[in-house]
Design an enzyme around this catalytic site. Structure first.
Site, mmCIF file in Angstrom:
data_model
loop_
_atom_site.group_PDB
_atom_site.id
_atom_site.type_symbol
_atom_site.label_atom_id
_atom_site.label_comp_id
_atom_site.label_asym_id
_atom_site.label_seq_id
_atom_site.Cartn_x
_atom_site.Cartn_y
_atom_site.Cartn_z
ATOM 1 N N LYS A 58 0.797 -1.226 0.000
ATOM 2 C CA LYS A 58 0.000 0.000 0.000
ATOM 3 C C LYS A 58 0.835 1.285 0.000
ATOM 4 O O LYS A 58 0.373 2.330 -0.471
ATOM 5 C CB LYS A 58 -0.933 0.001 1.210
ATOM 6 N N SER A 309 0.858 -9.873 -0.648
ATOM 7 C CA SER A 309 0.644 -8.424 -0.607
ATOM 8 C C SER A 309 0.997 -7.744 0.712
ATOM 9 O O SER A 309 1.137 -6.523 0.756
ATOM 10 C CB SER A 309 -0.804 -8.094 -0.980
#
Length: 323
Positions: A58, A309
């Protein structure tokens, strides 16, 4: 895969994001495992975004978006809604860019993620993700305080930043036959699909989401954005009710398939990463690998990239899930 309208993202946008992130974001490693290759009959390349600043991919999108704001916008401050990883990323990026961050965070978000977000100077405001619409809350917060919204996925600069994951992966692993990516609101997969299809058009892009929040899989099946009731799942970073307004056209045009996995399958992937690869991966981060290990995707004889991720999970929570 079809698109009648121009897409909100192009490869050049991702290259510009990569230039902005150079020297700020980390170039995360790619791991391989002969055991994993043998289990699935393929050459697998694990892109470990748990080593990124903030512990997840992110940061790439958040920094690209915030560092691109005008000086006047930075004075106003930024806000977002996130269960944790985007919250931390916005907090870090805001600090680096000299602005302040206000975060709407679900009341059931992991305590570790909230503590990390606050440690970077952000103000956290709780909400009940199962009772209220976070998009409406976020719009109201921005309006009342005069803040700039840095949306977790529905922002072209965020999408471009996330696409640098695939840009690096292809540079590190070489040409691939398939890239498997976790899906929440669609920022990561839209960025990655933009890169993959531009550089290696024959490579398949496959999304993976939890069974409890299968909005993207339903949307691809029907050809339009579907909305689901957000279900409870350990994959807290993937509990979106519907694909993003901006990410959906990219997903519809460039993503080949979206499959779903159970929480038990996600835990099995987390265990494999820990025991075999010595990697700590959070539930959402293990989602793509879970689909591969569960046999949801046929990869025999192929070269496959898998995005892990993120790795933001505390020791107690990690131990409890694996137990």
């Amino acid at each position: 895969m079809t698109s009648a309208l121009p897409l909100p993202l192009a490869l050049d946008d991702v290259h510009r994001a990569a230039a902005l992130l150079d020297g700020v974001a980390r170039r995360t490693p790619v791991h391989t495992s002969r055991t994993l290759d043998g289990m699935v009959g393929a050459g697998v390349y694990l892109k470990a975004e748990s080593f990124q600043r903030g512990g997840a991919f992110k940061f790439r999108g958040a920094y690209n978006a915030i560092s691109s704001l005008t000086p006047d916008a930075l004075v106003q401050g930024v806000c977002t809604a996130s269960s944790g990883n985007h919250a931390q990323a916005v907090a870090i990026a805001a600090s680096l860019c000299g602005t302040r961050a206000t975060i709407l965070m679900p009341s059931d978000a992991p305590a570790l993620k909230r503590a990390a977000t606050e440690s970077h100077g952000a103000e956290v405001i709780e909400f009940d993700r199962y009772a209220v619409d976070r998009e409406q809350l976020l719009a109201a917060l921005a309006r009342e305080r005069g803040l700039i919204v840095v949306h977790p996925y529905d922002n072209p600069a965020v999408m471009a930043g996330q696409g640098t994951v695939a840009l690096e992966l292809l540079e590190q692993a070489g040409e691939l036959d398939a890239v498997i990516v976790p899906v929440g609101g669609g920022g990561l997969i839209s960025g990655c699909a933009t890169v993959v299809k531009a550089l290696t058009p024959g490579c398949r892009v496959i999304g993976v989401e939890p069974l409890a929040s299968d909005d993207v899989a339903r949307s691809l099946a029907s050809g339009r954005r579907e909305r689901v009731t957000v279900g409870r799942t350990i994959a807290d970073g993937q509990q979106a009710p519907t694909p993003g307004e901006l990410t959906w056209p990219v997903i519809r045009a460039l993503v080949d398939e979206v499959v779903t996995v159970s929480d038990a399958e996600i835990v099995a992937a987390m265990r494999f990463c820990f025991e075999r690869c010595k990697l700590v991966v959070e539930p959402s981060g293990a989602c793509a690998l879970a689909a591969l290990l569960a046999g949801r995707i046929e990869v025999s004889g192929l070269r496959v990239g898998v995005v892990l991720s993120g790795g933001n999970i505390g020791a107690e929570g990690f131990a409890a899930l694996l137990a």
